[in-house]
Enzyme design. Sequence first.
Site, PDB file in Angstrom:
ATOM      1  N   ASP A  25      44.863 115.925  -5.067  1.00 28.57           N
ATOM      2  CA  ASP A  25      44.390 117.294  -4.873  1.00 28.57           C
ATOM      3  C   ASP A  25      43.022 117.349  -5.547  1.00 28.57           C
ATOM      4  O   ASP A  25      42.913 117.406  -6.767  1.00 28.57           O
ATOM      5  CB  ASP A  25      45.387 118.267  -5.535  1.00 28.57           C
ATOM      6  N   LYS A  87      32.955 120.717  -5.342  1.00 31.07           N
ATOM      7  CA  LYS A  87      33.647 121.047  -4.089  1.00 31.07           C
ATOM      8  C   LYS A  87      32.982 122.222  -3.369  1.00 31.07           C
ATOM      9  O   LYS A  87      33.069 122.341  -2.157  1.00 31.07           O
ATOM     10  CB  LYS A  87      35.110 121.388  -4.416  1.00 31.07           C
ATOM     11  N   GLU A 185      45.357 121.661   2.461  1.00 34.36           N
ATOM     12  CA  GLU A 185      46.094 122.026   1.247  1.00 34.36           C
ATOM     13  C   GLU A 185      47.389 122.808   1.548  1.00 34.36           C
ATOM     14  O   GLU A 185      48.447 122.477   0.988  1.00 34.36           O
ATOM     15  CB  GLU A 185      45.175 122.795   0.299  1.00 34.36           C
ATOM     16  N   ASP A 207      47.733 131.136  -1.563  1.00 36.47           N
ATOM     17  CA  ASP A 207      47.188 130.280  -2.624  1.00 36.47           C
ATOM     18  C   ASP A 207      46.144 131.060  -3.419  1.00 36.47           C
ATOM     19  O   ASP A 207      45.030 131.274  -2.953  1.00 36.47           O
ATOM     20  CB  ASP A 207      46.576 129.027  -1.959  1.00 36.47           C
TER      21      ASP A 207
END
Length: 620
Positions: A25, A87, A185, A207
Amino acid sequence: MALLQIAEPGMSAAPHQHRLAVGIDLGTTNSLVASVKSGSAVCLPDEQGRVTLPSVVRYCENTRIESGYDALKAQKIDPLNTISSAKRLIGRTLSDLKQDSHYLPYRFGGSEKIIELQTRQGIKTPIDVSAEILRTLKERAEENLGGELTGAVITVPAYFDDAQRQATKDAARLAGLNVLRLLNEPTAAAIAYGLDNASEGTFVVYDLGGGTLDVSVLQLTKGLFEVKATNGNSALGGDDFDHRLFCQLLEQNGLSQLNEQDSQLLISLVRAAKESLTTETSTTIRATLSDGHTINTTITRQAFHNLTQPLVAKTIEPVKQALKDAGISKTDVKGVIMVGGSTRMLHVQQAVATFFGQTPLNNLNPDQVVALGAAMQANILAGNKSDEEWLLLDVTPLSLGLETYGGLAEKVIPRNSTLPTARAQEFTTFKDGQTAMTIHVVQGERELVADCRSLAKFTLRGIPPMAAGAARILVTFQVDADGLLSVSAREQSTGVQAQIEVKPSYGLDDETITQMLKDSMSNASEDMAARARTEATVEAEGLISAVQAALALDRDLLNEDELNTIQTAITTLENLIQTGNADEIRQAVTDLGHTTDDFAAKRMDRNIKRALTGQKVEDI
Ligand code: AMP
């Protein structure tokens, strides 16, 4: 007689040999690596027993590179050479970041194509930074598992576009990892909950992390996961809850401005207070500021919930939008999966439960669930569970298409198409004798190319010269399971072909996608009018050039009046191309067509006569 086993090097596993594969992850703030050990997925710890690795990389004075906690510690003292949040930058360009870049303390440089960060060890890209994090996780995994890795499944947000996915793969390659697959994800989270073994139905993944909210609607059919829709808010997360509590604390203590050190202290205290309120009904923040001012404030869980309820309510909006995009109602949802540290907050769980009318799945660690699911998939893809078959399907977040004559966007793969997908469409040439065609690949929902995102351009050459409209060019769009797009164009009569794998020049974030979708809805009628006008213009220009070509050859068939009438009709049409609307242009096209009817008949007679000259009746 002995049997020889023949296999590709590296492809054959000895019986019962377990191939080492991991799930990673790769997060904005923290990253994790997990693997299936003795049949169950676990996150792998560092030598100090910590499973998370802060996604921070520091380029030190010597050639040393630190990543993780050491880098995080040095961030304050060496901000220019300590890179976090790679990211948010990966697969994007400086122009994508225009508004965001001044919040980041880095020295940005480089071309329009790729973001470059100037560090004391030279120019580094977000790909280099991510590769360092991946390399650290790879080393951790190899030490833990006691051998070299066969491959890794790396997770990416469902809304990552082709450029961001490709850049993530590049980072993995730089780190020496064999990427078995990029996995969305939310899909990883669903796998971790074993939903692939559940009965069929629609699931929602909610999330809520430190800085972002991502909502995905997954459909499970015969063991296949399909991401039906995604939505979210890239500026809503646990940090906002901290901020509300921080502001209230200042107000209650009559404080207005704090120095950097005091702010940092209070932010970390309010975060700890927030986190403790998931298990305690009240907590006390105690601190002494640098000017001697003391703080001793008790906060009850109820007060914290009241204060932050508007934020919780705000998280439900993207949920509604995602359901709408997926074309389902909340009563169709079979299960809701909670991911991200902020879903530990009780009022968040309560709000999600109330909205869906069911208790969400939250018994796995919400920080680890994505890595665990990725590890389970890596285990299967590495061949350790060959009798099982999982197919994971995702969707395209925006439509993919190409530019047609007149700057119009023709959609080839509509948005929310299930991946992998392939579609082909036939196109033709616009001009007589045209031997090349530029294929301009675009992404977006708008009708005009100028309003879409340009992904790539390539040229198909070697088309045999033919009349306009005679060539048949088959353009195929293919998006693989990782969301990478390849486009090929093939002229059907000769088979000449050109193709491109799209590494688009820039990326998109979920906010941009949402904005693009909103724009396409609010501009729908103007866009349709613009498309109609462009189509009429293209038709008009085609007719004018055909009539002019005919006049150049056979003008002598017309008397002066006839010639004037045609030329006036051409001028009228040319003027309307500049100023008229679609209907006016279409009418003028029809008028020019009528004016040239006789001329066309005379030309046909002449051509027949020419063709027949010198031939005998019996030859015909
Ligand atoms: P993630 O990005 O998923 O690691 O989530 C980080 C966020 O989760 C931060 O805002 C944390 O403060 C928050 N968080 C972690 N544990 C808790 C908790 N027990 N209660 C409330 N928020 C938490």
